[in-house]
Design a protein around this motif. Structure first.
Motif, PDB file in Angstrom:
ATOM      1  N   PHE A 278     -29.960 -36.820  25.753  1.00 23.50           N
ATOM      2  CA  PHE A 278     -30.036 -36.069  27.004  1.00 23.50           C
ATOM      3  C   PHE A 278     -31.376 -36.292  27.696  1.00 23.50           C
ATOM      4  O   PHE A 278     -32.387 -36.587  27.059  1.00 23.50           O
ATOM      5  CB  PHE A 278     -29.858 -34.569  26.728  1.00 23.50           C
ATOM      6  CG  PHE A 278     -28.503 -34.219  26.179  1.00 23.50           C
ATOM      7  CD1 PHE A 278     -27.486 -33.803  27.014  1.00 23.50           C
ATOM      8  CD2 PHE A 278     -28.242 -34.330  24.820  1.00 23.50           C
ATOM      9  CE1 PHE A 278     -26.228 -33.489  26.506  1.00 23.50           C
ATOM     10  CE2 PHE A 278     -26.995 -34.020  24.302  1.00 23.50           C
ATOM     11  CZ  PHE A 278     -25.984 -33.601  25.149  1.00 23.50           C
ATOM     12  N   SER A 282     -32.834 -30.890  30.240  1.00 25.30           N
ATOM     13  CA  SER A 282     -31.572 -31.017  30.963  1.00 25.30           C
ATOM     14  C   SER A 282     -30.400 -31.143  29.997  1.00 25.30           C
ATOM     15  O   SER A 282     -30.562 -31.537  28.840  1.00 25.30           O
ATOM     16  CB  SER A 282     -31.632 -32.258  31.868  1.00 25.30           C
ATOM     17  OG  SER A 282     -30.393 -32.493  32.491  1.00 25.30           O
ATOM     18  N   GLU A 283     -29.210 -30.808  30.522  1.00 26.19           N
ATOM     19  CA  GLU A 283     -27.956 -31.059  29.807  1.00 26.19           C
ATOM     20  C   GLU A 283     -27.306 -32.352  30.278  1.00 26.19           C
ATOM     21  O   GLU A 283     -26.205 -32.694  29.843  1.00 26.19           O
ATOM     22  CB  GLU A 283     -26.984 -29.901  30.043  1.00 26.19           C
ATOM     23  CG  GLU A 283     -27.513 -28.543  29.638  1.00 26.19           C
ATOM     24  CD  GLU A 283     -26.718 -27.427  30.296  1.00 26.19           C
ATOM     25  OE1 GLU A 283     -25.485 -27.567  30.395  1.00 26.19           O
ATOM     26  OE2 GLU A 283     -27.332 -26.432  30.719  1.00 26.19           O
ATOM     27  N   VAL A 284     -27.986 -33.080  31.165  1.00 28.13           N
ATOM     28  CA  VAL A 284     -27.464 -34.336  31.706  1.00 28.13           C
ATOM     29  C   VAL A 284     -27.696 -35.451  30.698  1.00 28.13           C
ATOM     30  O   VAL A 284     -28.768 -35.540  30.088  1.00 28.13           O
ATOM     31  CB  VAL A 284     -28.156 -34.676  33.047  1.00 28.13           C
ATOM     32  CG1 VAL A 284     -27.699 -36.036  33.567  1.00 28.13           C
ATOM     33  CG2 VAL A 284     -27.882 -33.583  34.067  1.00 28.13           C
ATOM     34  N   GLN A 296     -18.755 -41.200  26.980  1.00 29.77           N
ATOM     35  CA  GLN A 296     -17.414 -40.659  27.219  1.00 29.77           C
ATOM     36  C   GLN A 296     -16.384 -41.358  26.338  1.00 29.77           C
ATOM     37  O   GLN A 296     -15.474 -40.718  25.788  1.00 29.77           O
ATOM     38  CB  GLN A 296     -17.047 -40.814  28.703  1.00 29.77           C
ATOM     39  CG  GLN A 296     -17.949 -40.051  29.668  1.00 29.77           C
ATOM     40  CD  GLN A 296     -17.808 -38.539  29.540  1.00 29.77           C
ATOM     41  OE1 GLN A 296     -16.837 -38.031  28.973  1.00 29.77           O
ATOM     42  NE2 GLN A 296     -18.784 -37.803  30.072  1.00 29.77           N
ATOM     43  N   ALA A 334     -27.016 -25.257  24.878  1.00 31.85           N
ATOM     44  CA  ALA A 334     -26.294 -25.694  26.076  1.00 31.85           C
ATOM     45  C   ALA A 334     -25.845 -27.147  25.940  1.00 31.85           C
ATOM     46  O   ALA A 334     -24.740 -27.516  26.368  1.00 31.85           O
ATOM     47  CB  ALA A 334     -27.185 -25.519  27.306  1.00 31.85           C
ATOM     48  N   ARG A 335     -26.677 -27.982  25.342  1.00 32.89           N
ATOM     49  CA  ARG A 335     -26.296 -29.380  25.122  1.00 32.89           C
ATOM     50  C   ARG A 335     -25.111 -29.475  24.163  1.00 32.89           C
ATOM     51  O   ARG A 335     -24.168 -30.249  24.391  1.00 32.89           O
ATOM     52  CB  ARG A 335     -27.496 -30.159  24.578  1.00 32.89           C
ATOM     53  CG  ARG A 335     -28.580 -30.395  25.615  1.00 32.89           C
ATOM     54  CD  ARG A 335     -29.874 -30.917  25.017  1.00 32.89           C
ATOM     55  NE  ARG A 335     -30.826 -31.286  26.068  1.00 32.89           N
ATOM     56  CZ  ARG A 335     -32.114 -31.521  25.881  1.00 32.89           C
ATOM     57  NH1 ARG A 335     -32.626 -31.423  24.649  1.00 32.89           N
ATOM     58  NH2 ARG A 335     -32.897 -31.856  26.890  1.00 32.89           N
ATOM     59  N   ASN A 337     -22.888 -27.184  23.619  1.00 31.89           N
ATOM     60  CA  ASN A 337     -21.701 -26.642  24.287  1.00 31.89           C
ATOM     61  C   ASN A 337     -21.127 -27.611  25.311  1.00 31.89           C
ATOM     62  O   ASN A 337     -19.915 -27.621  25.551  1.00 31.89           O
ATOM     63  CB  ASN A 337     -22.039 -25.309  24.953  1.00 31.89           C
ATOM     64  CG  ASN A 337     -21.997 -24.155  23.969  1.00 31.89           C
ATOM     65  OD1 ASN A 337     -21.205 -24.164  23.028  1.00 31.89           O
ATOM     66  ND2 ASN A 337     -22.858 -23.165  24.170  1.00 31.89           N
ATOM     67  N   ARG A 338     -21.986 -28.428  25.923  1.00 29.81           N
ATOM     68  CA  ARG A 338     -21.454 -29.423  26.851  1.00 29.81           C
ATOM     69  C   ARG A 338     -20.555 -30.412  26.112  1.00 29.81           C
ATOM     70  O   ARG A 338     -19.466 -30.765  26.585  1.00 29.81           O
ATOM     71  CB  ARG A 338     -22.582 -30.187  27.549  1.00 29.81           C
ATOM     72  CG  ARG A 338     -21.979 -31.255  28.459  1.00 29.81           C
ATOM     73  CD  ARG A 338     -22.924 -32.025  29.297  1.00 29.81           C
ATOM     74  NE  ARG A 338     -22.147 -32.955  30.119  1.00 29.81           N
ATOM     75  CZ  ARG A 338     -22.656 -33.926  30.840  1.00 29.81           C
ATOM     76  NH1 ARG A 338     -23.969 -34.094  30.888  1.00 29.81           N
ATOM     77  NH2 ARG A 338     -21.883 -34.736  31.539  1.00 29.81           N
ATOM     78  N   SER A 341     -17.261 -28.759  25.130  1.00 27.70           N
ATOM     79  CA  SER A 341     -16.285 -28.629  26.217  1.00 27.70           C
ATOM     80  C   SER A 341     -15.510 -29.927  26.425  1.00 27.70           C
ATOM     81  O   SER A 341     -14.306 -29.908  26.702  1.00 27.70           O
ATOM     82  CB  SER A 341     -16.986 -28.212  27.513  1.00 27.70           C
ATOM     83  OG  SER A 341     -17.845 -29.240  27.982  1.00 27.70           O
ATOM     84  N   VAL A 342     -16.195 -31.067  26.264  1.00 30.50           N
ATOM     85  CA  VAL A 342     -15.517 -32.363  26.402  1.00 30.50           C
ATOM     86  C   VAL A 342     -14.504 -32.548  25.272  1.00 30.50           C
ATOM     87  O   VAL A 342     -13.356 -32.959  25.498  1.00 30.50           O
ATOM     88  CB  VAL A 342     -16.541 -33.515  26.403  1.00 30.50           C
ATOM     89  CG1 VAL A 342     -15.826 -34.871  26.405  1.00 30.50           C
ATOM     90  CG2 VAL A 342     -17.470 -33.411  27.600  1.00 30.50           C
TER      91      VAL A 342
END
Length: 390
Positions: A278, A282-284, A296, A334-335, A337-338, A341-342
């Motif tokens: 990341f 950031s969570e990006v 992905q 948060a990372r 959890n991102r 979610s995927v």
């Protein structure tokens, strides 16, 4: 008197080593010094013991030594400073005029009598308040795997060139060193060295080819390494096949290599260490468009594997060492959890199959707090494979 006794009293004892004094094979240097001085001090210690290992005749004959590039102690990756340290080690051997020196490869292994291996990592100094880079190295006898010498030194340079070399930077996985908490000399095993060294040499060759963008040669060398590799080394083989075939535009072959990497990781290790990283604070996702596209694809393959094999997954998020502990705990969660979610979406909304937590900066691999590509591995997620509870 026997002839042997007379020889041992005279010149024969001096040349043939009739008696071998007990010697301490380890040297330690606690005073922090520059990278160059630390590396050359450790190299001098190792070369002195190598010369002693051959007895008195060793003082007058060249020893063939292959240098396995220094790796990060925790991720087992070669970084930019590894090449600098190899040059320092070579300079010492050349100055001593006692060693034929080369980088470890399949070719140089065949003619080498000894191999030097080492690790570098940030650790708590016994007498200093802050963490410092700690160099540990060993010299090993190629024929029998015997530990000939070990040495360590502390480095006061705070900003080393710690960017991963291309074949490690592009890898879909890093390998956590399970022995990192133990001194290198204590975690060493002659049997493991003898099993590993041929594949290690070929993996070095493959990495060199990849670094020079000779991707077809790299692919072939990774395949060759696979014929000698242990199960742990096969993770690097599959990772190398994935990235070299991806560079060659062989998408189907790259995908197959990744599937093999994933299956072996689930089977062999408690933790799945895909290199999903990341951006700072950031969570990006970190990396260029190609890297983010690969993330992905990796996550899609993970959901396919979990569905097919009825596996569950626990995600642990991490952060680099800047900011408060509370802030980084929240950011790392948060990372995680991102990613959750995927995976949840890929599993058709079965949220119980994937769990998440954040560990902040408590389990840094690099720990430098530079917030750039040198400590990018600290901004990661890790995957463990618990038993599914329904």
């Amino acid at each position: 008197m026997t002839l042997r006794f007379l020889l041992c009293l005279g010149l024969g004892a001096w040349l043939s080593g009739c008696s071998h004094p007990v010697r301490d094979v380890h040297q330690t240097h606690l005073q922090p010094v520059s990278l160059q001085q630390a590396t050359q001090t450790v190299a001098s210690d190792l070369f002195a013991r190598i010369r002693e290992d051959k007895g008195m005749l060793g003082r007058f004959t060249e020893q063939s030594v292959a240098i396995d590039p220094i790796t990060d102690r925790y991720s087992q990756e070669q970084v930019a400073v590894s090449e600098e340290m190899t040059a320092y080690i070579k300079a010492v051997g050349t100055a001593l005029r006692m060693a034929k020196l080369s980088v470890l490869s399949a070719q140089t292994l065949r003619s080498s009598q000894y191999v030097i291996q080492g690790t570098l990592g940030l650790e708590k100094h016994p007498k200093q308040p802050n963490k410092l880079y700690h160099l540990q190295a060993v010299a090993l006898n190629v024929r029998n795997g015997e530990l000939v010498a070990s040495a360590d030194a502390w480095i006061d340079d705070k900003h080393l060139r710690y960017q991963a070399l291309p074949e490690f930077n592009d890898s879909p996985m890093y390998l956590v060193n399970k022995q990192a908490a133990r001194p290198l000399a204590e975690s060493y095993s002659a049997a493991r060295f003898l099993m590993d060294v041929q594949a290690t040499a070929l993996l070095n060759d493959a990495g060199q080819a990849y670094r020079r963008k000779r991707y077809a040669a790299a692919r072939d060398l990774y395949r060759q390494a696979g014929t000698h590799a242990t199960a742990e080394q096969m993770l690097r083989v599959y990772a190398g096949l994935y990235m070299s075939q991806l560079r060659l535009g062989q998408a189907a072959a790259a995908e197959q290599a990744f599937e093999q990497l994933l299956a072996l990781s689930f089977a062999q290790r408690d933790v799945l260490t895909l290199k999903i990283l990341f951006k700072v604070d950031s969570e990006v996702f970190y990396g260029d468009a190609l890297a983010q596209q690969q993330y992905q694809q990796w996550l899609r393959k993970m959901t396919e594997y979990m569905t097919k094999n009825q596996r569950c997954l626990h995600i642990t998020g991490h952060s680099s060492r800047t900011g408060s502990a509370e802030y980084n705990d929240a950011l790392s969660l948060a990372r995680a959890n991102r990613i959750k979610s995927v995976l949840d979406a890929g599993l058709g909304g079965d949220t119980a199959q994937v769990t998440a937590e954040g560990r902040g900066f408590r389990e840094n691999l690099i720990g430098s707090g530079t917030d750039d590509d040198r400590d990018s591995l600290d901004r990661r997620v890790e995957f463990s494979v618990p038993a599914c509870v329904r």
